[in-house]
Design a protein around this motif. Sequence first.
Motif, PDB file in Angstrom:
ATOM      1  N   SER A  81      92.434 -20.574  21.754  1.00  0.00           N
ATOM      2  CA  SER A  81      93.335 -19.477  21.419  1.00  0.00           C
ATOM      3  C   SER A  81      92.658 -18.133  21.612  1.00  0.00           C
ATOM      4  CB  SER A  81      93.819 -19.608  19.978  1.00  0.00           C
ATOM      5  OG  SER A  81      94.532 -20.805  19.808  1.00  0.00           O
ATOM      6  N   GLU A  82      91.414 -18.034  21.217  1.00  0.00           N
ATOM      7  CA  GLU A  82      90.671 -16.793  21.409  1.00  0.00           C
ATOM      8  C   GLU A  82      90.478 -16.500  22.888  1.00  0.00           C
ATOM      9  OE1 GLU A  82      89.191 -14.237  19.246  1.00  0.00           O
ATOM     10  OE2 GLU A  82      90.948 -15.097  18.266  1.00  0.00           O
ATOM     11  N   HIS A  87      97.631 -16.967  19.793  1.00  0.00           N
ATOM     12  CA  HIS A  87      97.277 -17.734  18.610  1.00  0.00           C
ATOM     13  C   HIS A  87      98.477 -18.481  18.036  1.00  0.00           C
ATOM     14  CE1 HIS A  87      94.432 -14.462  19.200  1.00  0.00           C
ATOM     15  NE2 HIS A  87      93.548 -15.378  18.889  1.00  0.00           N
TER      16      HIS A  87
END
Length: 125
Positions: A81-82, A87
Amino acid sequence: MEALHAYNGKQVWLEVASRDSGRRPEAWALIEQLDENERAAALDALADWDFDDARDAITRRFIFRDFSAAFAFMTRVALLSEQQDHHPEWKNVWNRVDILLTTHDAGGLSERDVKLAKAIDALID
């Protein structure tokens, strides 16, 4: 830009990205919501995900052998997600992880959700 934060009882300086910092400009580009045909094609490609019509989102439940395995999976998803700067909404109860993907900036399902769902699926395949 930097900001002072408390971490484990110590004060630390963390770099905070802002829209003016010039970092990750692609993350702030206009994100388009999938149209009906694109959504149908995406759902066909994501057989294990369910469509949540009320949220214009996709959801999936993952079951693991115990809490440690579920939490390890969540950690791997967090790193993905980063990397993608996108997210999930998620919930963990013992060995279960429920994930919902939608793009708030687009007002619903976008290609970013499909990309992240495929990357999450690749973690367990």
